[in-house]
Scaffold this motif. Structure first.
Motif, PDB file in Angstrom:
ATOM      1  N   UNK A   7      34.626  25.200  26.879  1.00  0.00           N
ATOM      2  CA  UNK A   7      34.954  26.715  26.482  1.00  0.00           C
ATOM      3  C   UNK A   7      36.302  26.920  25.813  1.00  0.00           C
ATOM      4  N   UNK A   8      36.355  27.558  24.617  1.00  0.00           N
ATOM      5  CA  UNK A   8      37.658  27.650  24.278  1.00  0.00           C
ATOM      6  C   UNK A   8      38.068  29.161  24.580  1.00  0.00           C
ATOM      7  N   UNK A   9      39.265  29.485  25.073  1.00  0.00           N
ATOM      8  CA  UNK A   9      39.647  30.588  25.449  1.00  0.00           C
ATOM      9  C   UNK A   9      40.690  31.232  24.429  1.00  0.00           C
ATOM     10  N   UNK A  10      41.078  32.700  24.807  1.00  0.00           N
ATOM     11  CA  UNK A  10      42.023  33.253  24.021  1.00  0.00           C
ATOM     12  C   UNK A  10      43.318  32.803  24.568  1.00  0.00           C
ATOM     13  N   UNK A  11      44.349  32.844  23.688  1.00  0.00           N
ATOM     14  CA  UNK A  11      45.593  32.545  24.267  1.00  0.00           C
ATOM     15  C   UNK A  11      46.172  32.890  25.724  1.00  0.00           C
ATOM     16  N   UNK A  26      28.584  31.513  36.712  1.00  0.00           N
ATOM     17  CA  UNK A  26      28.742  30.378  36.215  1.00  0.00           C
ATOM     18  C   UNK A  26      29.502  29.299  36.942  1.00  0.00           C
ATOM     19  N   UNK A  27      28.778  27.997  36.833  1.00  0.00           N
ATOM     20  CA  UNK A  27      29.816  27.038  37.425  1.00  0.00           C
ATOM     21  C   UNK A  27      31.032  26.526  36.640  1.00  0.00           C
ATOM     22  N   UNK A  28      32.068  26.718  36.926  1.00  0.00           N
ATOM     23  CA  UNK A  28      33.073  26.319  35.956  1.00  0.00           C
ATOM     24  C   UNK A  28      34.296  25.520  36.532  1.00  0.00           C
ATOM     25  N   UNK A  29      34.926  24.742  35.568  1.00  0.00           N
ATOM     26  CA  UNK A  29      35.736  23.772  36.255  1.00  0.00           C
ATOM     27  C   UNK A  29      37.142  23.971  35.088  1.00  0.00           C
ATOM     28  N   UNK A  30      38.258  24.370  35.677  1.00  0.00           N
ATOM     29  CA  UNK A  30      39.599  24.300  34.980  1.00  0.00           C
ATOM     30  C   UNK A  30      40.501  23.609  35.475  1.00  0.00           C
ATOM     31  N   UNK A  31      40.882  22.188  35.160  1.00  0.00           N
ATOM     32  CA  UNK A  31      41.706  21.362  36.070  1.00  0.00           C
ATOM     33  C   UNK A  31      43.017  21.921  35.550  1.00  0.00           C
ATOM     34  N   UNK A  32      44.007  21.808  36.677  1.00  0.00           N
ATOM     35  CA  UNK A  32      45.378  22.320  36.401  1.00  0.00           C
ATOM     36  C   UNK A  32      46.375  21.390  37.008  1.00  0.00           C
ATOM     37  N   UNK A  33      47.835  21.539  36.399  1.00  0.00           N
ATOM     38  CA  UNK A  33      48.646  20.642  36.829  1.00  0.00           C
ATOM     39  C   UNK A  33      49.793  21.498  37.244  1.00  0.00           C
ATOM     40  N   UNK A  34      50.752  20.836  38.062  1.00  0.00           N
ATOM     41  CA  UNK A  34      52.088  21.846  38.259  1.00  0.00           C
ATOM     42  C   UNK A  34      53.132  21.180  37.325  1.00  0.00           C
ATOM     43  N   UNK A  54      41.457  26.011  27.337  1.00  0.00           N
ATOM     44  CA  UNK A  54      39.988  25.178  27.411  1.00  0.00           C
ATOM     45  C   UNK A  54      39.778  25.080  28.978  1.00  0.00           C
ATOM     46  N   UNK A  55      38.439  25.295  29.244  1.00  0.00           N
ATOM     47  CA  UNK A  55      38.016  25.011  30.593  1.00  0.00           C
ATOM     48  C   UNK A  55      36.379  24.524  30.155  1.00  0.00           C
ATOM     49  N   UNK A  56      35.800  23.907  31.432  1.00  0.00           N
ATOM     50  CA  UNK A  56      34.542  23.491  31.452  1.00  0.00           C
ATOM     51  C   UNK A  56      33.515  24.458  31.862  1.00  0.00           C
ATOM     52  N   UNK A  57      32.345  24.432  31.367  1.00  0.00           N
ATOM     53  CA  UNK A  57      31.297  25.056  32.230  1.00  0.00           C
ATOM     54  C   UNK A  57      29.861  24.166  32.273  1.00  0.00           C
ATOM     55  N   UNK A  58      29.201  24.455  33.287  1.00  0.00           N
ATOM     56  CA  UNK A  58      28.128  23.651  33.728  1.00  0.00           C
ATOM     57  C   UNK A  58      26.722  24.399  33.150  1.00  0.00           C
ATOM     58  N   UNK A  59      26.232  24.049  32.217  1.00  0.00           N
ATOM     59  CA  UNK A  59      25.106  25.045  31.918  1.00  0.00           C
ATOM     60  C   UNK A  59      23.821  24.143  31.408  1.00  0.00           C
ATOM     61  N   UNK A  60      22.621  24.896  31.866  1.00  0.00           N
ATOM     62  CA  UNK A  60      21.282  24.314  31.381  1.00  0.00           C
ATOM     63  C   UNK A  60      21.053  24.840  30.098  1.00  0.00           C
ATOM     64  N   UNK A  61      20.626  23.700  29.281  1.00  0.00           N
ATOM     65  CA  UNK A  61      20.433  23.964  27.824  1.00  0.00           C
ATOM     66  C   UNK A  61      19.129  24.618  27.529  1.00  0.00           C
ATOM     67  N   UNK A  62      18.381  24.846  28.448  1.00  0.00           N
ATOM     68  CA  UNK A  62      17.197  25.333  28.145  1.00  0.00           C
ATOM     69  C   UNK A  62      16.720  26.766  29.101  1.00  0.00           C
ATOM     70  N   UNK A  63      17.304  26.535  30.187  1.00  0.00           N
ATOM     71  CA  UNK A  63      17.005  27.683  31.329  1.00  0.00           C
ATOM     72  C   UNK A  63      18.003  28.886  31.465  1.00  0.00           C
ATOM     73  N   UNK A  64      19.151  28.492  30.955  1.00  0.00           N
ATOM     74  CA  UNK A  64      20.187  29.751  31.129  1.00  0.00           C
ATOM     75  C   UNK A  64      20.469  30.304  30.077  1.00  0.00           C
ATOM     76  N   UNK A  65      20.969  31.587  30.238  1.00  0.00           N
ATOM     77  CA  UNK A  65      21.087  32.699  29.057  1.00  0.00           C
ATOM     78  C   UNK A  65      22.631  32.212  28.599  1.00  0.00           C
TER      79      UNK A  65
END
Length: 135
Positions: A7-11, A26-34, A54-65
């Motif tokens: 997913x591309x995010x606003x600045x 939604x199941x989301x994963x945004x890896x971080x660092x110090x 950027x972050x990552x989102x876990x989606x079903x290609x057919x069942x999710x809106x």
């Protein structure tokens, strides 16, 4: 079947986008660092996105809106190549997730690297790839 997508995010709104996507279940994963930054004349440690905007989102290609994703606060849209929305291989997400600590951060190596040092990855998913140390 679910896949991971970028997913591309606003600045400077990836944290906001994560919060609002999670609120929509939604199941989301945004890896971080110090990172160390100078604030108010002194050095402080901050937690920032490993991949800014950027972050990552876990989606079903057919069942999710997917429509609500575009209008979520902080989100620009899903990363696309033309009309296609490519998935991120599970192996990449698994590798990132296996390295996060309790705060969701990927630890910075303490091996004496300096910013701009060239590195070659010897093991794992990214073996053989070259990169620059960003410290």
């Amino acid at each position: 079947m679910k896949h991971w997508y970028a997913v591309y995010c606003k600045p400077k709104e990836d944290e906001r986008a994560e919060l609002h996507l999670v609120r929509q279940d939604y199941e989301v994963f945004r890896p971080k660092h110090r990172v160390r930054r100078k604030r108010g004349g002194r050095m402080v440690t901050l937690i920032e996105s490993l991949f800014p905007r950027y972050l990552f989102i876990h989606l079903d290609g057919t069942a999710e809106n997917w429509a609500p994703i575009r209008s979520t606060r902080g989100v620009v849209g899903l990363v696309r190549w033309g009309d296609q929305v490519p998935s991120v291989p599970d192996l990449v997400i698994d590798c990132l997730r296996s390295n996060v600590d309790e705060a969701g951060c990927i630890p910075t190596p303490e091996a004496g690297y300096k910013k701009g040092d060239k590195l070659i990855i010897n093991e794992g998913t990214f073996a053989g790839l070259e990169g620059l140390f960003y410290g």
